[in-house]
Motif scaffolding. Structure first.
Motif, short mmCIF file in Angstrom:
data_model
loop_
_atom_site.label_atom_id
_atom_site.label_comp_id
_atom_site.label_asym_id
_atom_site.label_seq_id
_atom_site.Cartn_x
_atom_site.Cartn_y
_atom_site.Cartn_z
N ALA B 531 0.99 -1.01 0.15
CA ALA B 531 -0.23 0.20 0.08
C ALA B 531 0.96 1.01 -0.02
CB ALA B 531 -0.97 -0.21 1.43
N ASP B 532 1.97 0.94 0.49
CA ASP B 532 2.53 2.00 0.43
C ASP B 532 3.61 2.61 -0.52
OD1 ASP B 532 3.10 2.05 3.42
OD2 ASP B 532 5.04 0.85 3.14
N LEU B 533 3.52 2.08 -1.86
CA LEU B 533 3.59 2.39 -3.27
C LEU B 533 2.48 3.30 -3.77
CD1 LEU B 533 3.88 -0.41 -4.76
CD2 LEU B 533 5.91 0.67 -4.38
N SER B 534 1.13 3.55 -3.08
CA SER B 534 -0.06 4.90 -3.59
C SER B 534 0.49 6.10 -3.57
CB SER B 534 -0.86 4.66 -3.09
OG SER B 534 -0.56 5.51 -2.21
N ALA B 538 0.62 8.13 -7.57
CA ALA B 538 -0.24 8.60 -7.34
C ALA B 538 0.95 10.28 -8.39
CB ALA B 538 -0.98 8.95 -6.95
N ALA B 539 1.90 9.91 -7.60
CA ALA B 539 3.02 11.27 -8.54
C ALA B 539 2.76 11.02 -9.92
CB ALA B 539 3.82 11.72 -7.41
N ARG B 550 -5.93 8.45 -15.35
CA ARG B 550 -6.51 8.95 -14.23
C ARG B 550 -7.84 8.23 -13.28
NH1 ARG B 550 -10.03 11.82 -19.05
NH2 ARG B 550 -8.70 11.63 -21.19
N ALA B 551 -8.02 7.74 -13.67
CA ALA B 551 -8.71 6.64 -12.77
C ALA B 551 -7.54 6.15 -11.82
CB ALA B 551 -8.59 4.88 -13.60
N PHE B 552 -6.30 6.04 -11.85
CA PHE B 552 -5.67 6.10 -10.74
C PHE B 552 -5.90 7.40 -9.93
CE2 PHE B 552 -2.82 2.40 -11.91
CZ PHE B 552 -2.32 1.92 -10.88
N VAL B 553 -6.08 8.07 -10.49
CA VAL B 553 -5.69 9.91 -10.06
C VAL B 553 -6.98 9.65 -8.71
CG1 VAL B 553 -6.14 12.17 -10.56
CG2 VAL B 553 -3.70 10.78 -12.03
N ARG B 554 -7.86 9.42 -9.05
CA ARG B 554 -9.18 9.70 -8.74
C ARG B 554 -9.59 8.58 -7.90
NH1 ARG B 554 -12.10 9.38 -14.38
NH2 ARG B 554 -11.54 7.30 -14.17
N ALA B 555 -8.93 7.76 -8.05
CA ALA B 555 -9.20 6.19 -6.84
C ALA B 555 -7.48 6.23 -5.78
CB ALA B 555 -8.59 4.95 -8.23
N LEU B 556 -6.69 7.09 -5.76
CA LEU B 556 -5.62 6.99 -4.70
C LEU B 556 -5.18 9.10 -4.18
CD1 LEU B 556 -2.43 5.75 -7.17
CD2 LEU B 556 -4.33 4.30 -4.52
N PRO B 557 -4.84 8.76 -3.29
CA PRO B 557 -5.12 10.16 -2.10
C PRO B 557 -3.36 11.26 -3.31
CG PRO B 557 -3.74 8.70 -0.90
CD PRO B 557 -4.45 8.07 -1.82
N ALA B 558 -3.59 12.13 -3.46
CA ALA B 558 -3.05 13.02 -4.57
C ALA B 558 -1.53 13.34 -3.46
CB ALA B 558 -3.52 14.31 -4.72
N SER B 559 -0.27 13.02 -4.68
CA SER B 559 0.80 12.56 -4.34
C SER B 559 1.49 14.52 -4.87
CB SER B 559 1.36 11.86 -4.35
OG SER B 559 2.64 12.14 -4.19
N GLY B 573 3.34 1.66 -21.04
CA GLY B 573 3.04 1.94 -19.85
C GLY B 573 3.82 2.81 -19.57
N VAL B 574 4.54 3.33 -18.21
CA VAL B 574 5.37 4.72 -17.86
C VAL B 574 5.60 4.27 -16.91
CG1 VAL B 574 3.01 5.29 -16.28
CG2 VAL B 574 5.00 7.44 -17.35
N GLU B 575 7.19 5.21 -17.24
CA GLU B 575 8.15 4.60 -16.46
C GLU B 575 8.73 6.10 -16.21
OE1 GLU B 575 12.06 2.26 -17.80
OE2 GLU B 575 10.89 2.47 -20.13
N ALA B 576 9.29 5.67 -14.96
CA ALA B 576 9.31 7.74 -14.05
C ALA B 576 10.64 6.84 -12.83
CB ALA B 576 8.91 8.35 -13.64
N ARG B 577 11.50 7.68 -12.67
CA ARG B 577 11.97 8.27 -11.47
C ARG B 577 11.69 9.22 -10.39
NH1 ARG B 577 16.29 10.85 -9.79
NH2 ARG B 577 16.44 11.84 -11.19
N VAL B 578 11.18 8.72 -8.68
CA VAL B 578 11.07 9.50 -8.37
C VAL B 578 11.81 9.27 -6.93
CG1 VAL B 578 8.99 10.01 -6.40
CG2 VAL B 578 8.53 8.83 -8.61
#
Lengths: 47, 811
Positions: B531-534, B538-539, B550-559, B573-578
Motif C-alpha cells: 500500500a505504501d506505493l500509492s 499517484a505522483a 486518470r483512474a489512478f488519480v481518482r482513486a489514490l490520494p493526491a501526492s 505503460g509509464v516509467e519514471a524516477r521518484v
C-alpha cells in the motif's frame, strides 16, 4: 338591427386583415424558431 | 505596477498552477500556508463560490471532459465553389447565407456569444442562432470574406462548425412548416367566426328570426367558411385522392367526404333558402384536425433534423502529405493511396493502414470496446475513430461511403426506412373505421330514400359530418404529444410517437453494456500488494492523460512527490524516477521487460484479465510489488431497474462489443442469465443479431454508441442513453439526458400509461361518434347538436390527454 348589415361585413373585413397580417408574418419566418428569441430577449444591448 | 511586483512576476516558477484556471501563479502571490494557489482574486472568488456550493466535482468533470484542441483546422474545403453552390444561397446583393451546425451549443450565453460573431470575424453581416436545431445562419459578403475564415472564427469561440444539409432541403422543410401553419391559422379564424354566426342562427331558430336576417347570416357563414374548405382543407383532399388511387382506406377519406358533402349541401340549402347548414361543424373539423397534423409534423421535422446531425459530424477534410508539405483537402477529394497526417485528438478521416508513428485509438464509436486500442505502423485504422495520444501518418485505402463507418451509416438509413413501412400498416388499420362510416351513410341514404328523398340526403350528409373522425384523429397525436412533453420535463426525449405505444407491450430489452449498464470508464477495483506505493503511483500518473492514469488519480490520494525522467510507452505503460526509486507501471508485458515478476503475481494478473478486468502491475527498482485491477463499474441503479423491467413482463438481454469475459462478469453482477449475455459482437454482428430477433418478436434496444446506431434504428424501439455519441441519438427513437437505467424504466412505465390514455381517448371519441351516428341514422340530429358534440368530444380528448399523469414527477 339593420346596422348588422353594415357591422357584420366590417367585422369580417377586420378578421381578414388580422389573417393577412398573420400570413405575412408566417411567410417572413417569424414563427420558424420559437425557442431562441425567448433567450435572445434576455441579452442586454450594451453595444 | 511596482518594480518589485514585476520582478516577482518574472521570476514566477512554472510549476505552481492556479487551482482554478490552471495558469501559472506569479511567485509574489504563491502562499506557503495553503494547498490551493490562485493567480488572481477573480479565480480565488470563483473557487470559493464553487466550493461553498459543494460543487468541487466541477474540477474533476472539467479535467475529464477536456477535449483535444481542434488543432489548426483550416476549413479550406468550405471555400470550394462546389461547396458554396450546394450549401449556400444568395441573400441580397453581394451577400451569401449559409446554415452551419455547431457543436456544444447549449444555452442563452452560447446564443449571445455566437451572435457576436461579427466582432471576431470582421465582415460578417449577421449571425442568427437556432437553439432548438443547434444551427447558426450566417450572412456574409463572399467578395470580402472567405467562408473558411468565418468557420475558423466560430471554432475559435469553441463551437466547431459542420456543414449542414444542402440549402434546398432545409428550405423545403421550413416552407412545409410555414405552409401548414398558414393553413391552420386561416382555419382557426374561420372556425371562430363561423361559430359566432352559427350561435346567432341557433338563437334565431329557437327564438324566431326575421327571414332576411336569417338569409343574411346564412350567406355570411357560407362566405366565411369557403376559404377554409377551399384552401385549408387541401391537405385532406390530397391525402384522400392518394388513398383512392392506391385503394387503401385512409382517415383523410371520410374527413374529405364529410367536409365536401357538408359544405356543398349547405351551399345548396343556402341557395334554396331552406334546409339545414353545417358550416360551423365543417370549420371545426378542419381546424381541429389541422392542429393535430401540425403537432405531428413539428415532431417529425425535429426528428429529421436530429438525423441530419449524424452526417454533419463526420470529418469533412483531411491533411494530405505531399513532397512540398501538407495540404488540407475535402474528404471527397482524397485519392486512394494518399498519405494522411492525423494529429492527437483528431478523428481518422479514412480507412487505411498506419505507416508512421504509434498511438492509442478510441474505437468505441465503431466497436463499443471501452478500452483504448494500441496501434503502431502496420495496424489497420478506421474512419471516425479517435486518435488519442500521438501524431501518426496513415495510408488511405477507402474513403467516404466505402469506409466501415460509411457502410454502417448507410445501414442506419436503410433500417430506418424499413421501419417506416411498419408504421404505414398501423395507418391502414384506422381505415376500417372509414369503411364502416361510409357503409353506414349509404345504408342511411337507402333506408330513408323510400320514406322521403330529401330527408334521406339530409340525414346521410348529417351522418357524414358528425362521424367525421375529429376526436378520433386527435386521440392518438394529442395523447402522445402530451406524454412526450411530460417525458421531456423528466429528461427523456422521445422523437417518434409510435415508440411510446410500442414500449407498452412486453418485449425483449437488449442492452448494450458499455456506458449503458456501466459507467463507461475504468475505475480502480482492487489493489493487491504494497500500500505504501500509492503515493509514488499517484505522483507519476498525475502527469499522464491516459484513461488508466486518470483512474489512478481518482482513486489514490493526491501526492506531490517530484517526478523525473518520465517516459510513456504507448500500449505499454509509464516509467519514471521518484527520488531515487525507479518505478515502472504498466501491462504485464511492459513490466516483465523491465522487472522480475513473481509467478503468483503473474497468475493473479492473468486471472484478472480472464475475468474481464484490466490488470496493471507496479514495479520498483526491478521487482514487481503490486497489482492494480481496473473495471468499468456497473451503474448504481442498474440492478434494481432491470429487476423492475422483468416485473413489468419484459425479458432482458445484453449484447455488447466488449470482451466476452467483461460481459459475463457484468451479467453476473446484474442478475442477467448468461444465456442472454453475448460479448465480442461487431457493429455489423449486432445489426444482424437484432434483425434476427426482430423477426421473432418485439425488440427494444438500449445503447449509446455509433456502433449501436444501426441496431438502434433497426429494433422496434431504439433508446440512446445519456453520454452517448450524437449519432446514436440521431438513430434512436428516444434519448435520455439523465444517466443510468432509471430513466429507461420510467420510459417503459410511461409508455404503458400513454397507451392507456390512447385507448381511453379512442373509447371516448368512438362513444361520441356512436351517439351522433345513431341520432343521424334515426334522423333526429339537428345542426346545433352536432355543433355542440363536435368541440365537446375534442375537448374531452384534449383534457384527458393533458391531465393524465403519464410521466409523474417524483413526489
Amino acid at each position: 338591427m339593420s346596422a348588422l348589415f353594415v357591422v357584420l361585413p366590417l367585422a369580417l373585413l377586420l378578421v381578414s386583415g388580422a389573417v393577412f397580417a398573420f400570413l405575412w408574418a408566417a411567410r417572413r419566418g417569424q414563427f420558424d424558431d420559437l425557442d431562441t428569441p425567448a433567450v435572445r430577449v434576455l441579452h442586454d444591448d450594451d453595444d | 505596477m511596482s518594480q518589485a511586483t514585476l520582478a516577482a512576476l518574472e521570476s514566477a516558477p512554472a510549476d505552481v498552477a492556479c487551482s482554478h484556471c490552471g495558469l501559472p501563479v506569479p511567485a509574489g502571490l504563491v502562499r506557503a500556508d495553503t494547498a490551493t494557489q490562485f493567480c488572481c482574486d477573480g479565480c480565488h472568488t470563483v473557487y470559493s463560490v464553487i466550493h461553498g456550493a459543494g460543487l468541487e466535482r466541477y474540477y474533476r468533470e472539467r479535467a475529464e471532459g477536456r477535449r483535444a484542441a481542434p488543432g489548426d483546422k483550416s476549413y479550406a474545403e468550405l471555400d470550394d465553389p462546389a461547396f458554396l453552390s450546394t450549401y449556400c444561397r444568395a441573400a441580397g446583393p453581394g451577400l451569401l447565407e449559409v446554415e452551419l451546425f455547431l457543436e456544444h451549443l447549449h444555452c442563452p450565453a452560447c446564443v449571445w456569444l455566437v451572435e457576436k460573431l461579427g466582432r471576431v470575424v470582421p465582415g460578417v453581416v449577421s449571425a442568427r442562432v437556432d437553439l432548438g436545431r443547434s444551427t447558426v445562419r450566417v450572412l456574409w459578403p463572399p467578395g470580402e470574406l472567405r467562408l473558411s475564415a468565418l468557420a475558423r472564427g466560430l471554432a475559435s469561440l469553441g463551437y466547431p462548425p459542420h456543414p449542414r444539409q444542402s440549402a434546398d432541403t432545409a428550405e423545403l422543410r421550413r416552407r412545409e412548416d410555414r405552409a401548414l401553419l398558414a393553413r391552420m391559422a386561416v382555419a382557426g379564424a374561420v372556425f371562430a367566426n363561423a361559430m359566432l354566426l352559427a350561435i346567432a342562427l341557433y338563437a334565431g331558430a329557437f327564438q324566431g328570426m326575421d327571414a332576411d336576417y336569417q338569409l343574411f347570416f346564412r350567406w355570411s357563414s357560407l362566405l366565411v367558411v369557403s376559404p377554409a374548405v377551399a384552401w385549408s382543407a387541401g391537405e385532406f383532399y390530397r391525402g384522400a385522392w392518394a388513398a383512392l388511387r392506391t385503394r387503401t382506406p385512409h382517415m383523410d377519406l371520410p374527413v374529405s367526404l364529410g367536409i365536401v358533402a357538408g359544405f356543398v349541401w349547405g351551399a345548396v340549402n343556402v341557395g334554396r333558402g331552406r334546409g339545414e347548414v353545417y358550416f360551423d361543424s365543417v370549420a371545426a373539423v378542419i381546424f381541429l384536425l389541422l392542429v393535430g397534423r401540425w403537432v405531428q409534423q413539428k415532431r417529425q421535422h425535429a426528428a429529421q433534423n436530429a438525423a441530419d446531425l449524424l452526417y454533419s459530424l463526420a470529418p469533412s477534410s483531411a491533411r494530405v502529405i505531399e513532397d512540398e508539405g501538407t495540404r488540407e483537402v475535402p474528404i471527397e477529394a482524397v485519392p486512394e493511396g494518399a498519405r494522411l497526417e492525423v494529429r492527437a485528438g483528431e478523428s481518422f478521416p479514412a480507412d487505411g493502414t498506419l505507416v508512421e508513428g504509434a498511438s492509442t485509438v478510441d474505437a468505441s464509436l465503431l466497436t463499443g470496446e471501452s478500452r483504448p486500442e494500441e496501434v503502431c505502423a502496420g495496424s489497420r485504422v478506421h474512419a471516425g475513430t479517435l486518435n488519442l495520444s500521438g501524431r501518426v501518418v496513415m495510408l488511405a485505402q477507402s474513403t467516404g461511403q466505402a469506409t466501415r463507418i460509411g457502410r454502417l451509416l448507410a445501414a442506419i438509413g436503410e433500417a430506418a426506412s424499413r421501419r417506416a413501412r411498419i408504421a404505414l400498416a398501423a395507418d391502414r388499420a384506422a381505415g376500417r373505421f372509414v369503411v364502416g362510416a361510409l357503409a353506414l351513410a349509404a345504408l342511411t341514404l337507402l333506408a330513408w330514400w323510400r320514406i322521403d328523398a330529401e330527408r334521406a340526403v339530409e340525414n346521410a350528409i348529417a351522418l357524414l359530418v358528425v362521424t367525421c373522425p375529429c376526436a378520433l384523429g386527435l386521440a392518438t397525436p394529442l395523447a402522445v404529444s402530451a406524454a412526450i412533453g411530460k417525458a421531456a420535463r423528466r429528461g427523456i426525449l422521445v422523437k417518434g410517437g409510435e415508440a411510446l405505444e410500442r414500449l407498452a407491450a412486453p418485449a425483449l430489452v437488449v442492452f448494450d453494456k458499455t456506458g449503458t449498464l456501466t459507467e463507461g470508464r475504468l475505475e480502480l477495483e482492487g489493489w493487491d500488494g504494497d500500500a505504501d506505493l500509492s503515493s509514488l503511483v499517484a505522483a507519476i500518473e498525475s502527469r499522464s492523460a491516459h484513461p488508466i492514469a486518470r483512474a489512478f488519480v481518482r482513486a489514490l490520494p493526491a501526492s506531490d512527490l517530484p517526478v523525473e525522467e518520465l517516459v510513456q510507452t504507448p500500449g505499454g505503460g509509464v516509467e519514471a524516477r521518484v527520488g531515487r526509486v525507479r518505478v515502472a507501471i504498466g501491462s504485464l508485458g511492459f513490466v516483465r521487460a523491465r522487472a522480475e515478476v513473481p509467478a503468483p503475481l503473474e497468475a493473479r494478473a492473468l486471472a484478472a484479465a480472464a475475468s474481464g478486468e484490466t490488470p496493471v502491475l507496479v514495479a520498483t527498482d526491478g521487482s514487481s510489488r503490486a497489482l492494480a485491477r481496473f473495471v468499468d463499474p456497473v451503474r448504481a441503479d442498474a440492478r434494481e431497474s432491470l429487476a423492475k423491467l422483468v416485473q413489468l413482463g419484459h425479458r432482458v438481454a445484453i449484447l455488447s462489443g466488449d470482451h466476452p469475459g467483461v460481459v459475463e462478469s457484468v451479467a453476473t453482477r446484474l442478475g442477467v442469465a448468461l444465456a442472454f449475455a453475448e460479448g465480442g459482437t461487431t457493429p455489423e454482428g449486432k445489426l444482424a443479431r437484432i434483425e434476427d430477433l426482430v423477426a421473432r418478436g418485439p425488440v427494444v434496444m438500449v445503447g449509446d454508441g455509433v456502433n449501436d446506431a444501426a441496431a438502434l434504428a433497426r429494433a422496434h424501439v431504439g433508446i440512446a442513453v445519456h453520454g452517448g455519441a450524437e449519432a446514436s441519438l440521431a438513430a434512436a427513437d428516444v434519448f435520455t439526458t439523465r444517466p443510468g437505467v432509471q430513466p429507461v424504466l420510467e420510459l417503459f412505465e410511461g409508455g404503458r400509461r400513454t397507451l392507456g390514455v390512447i385507448r381511453r381517448n379512442m373509447l371516448l371519441s368512438l362513444g361520441y361518434n356512436l351517439v351522433c351516428a345513431t341520432l343521424a341514422v334515426a334522423g333526429a340530429i339537428a345542426p346545433w347538436i352536432a355543433a355542440i358534440l363536435m368541440p365537446v368530444s375534442s375537448l374531452t380528448v384534449v383534457t384527458s390527454s393533458y391531465r393524465s399523469k403519464t410521466f409523474p414527477e417524483p413526489s
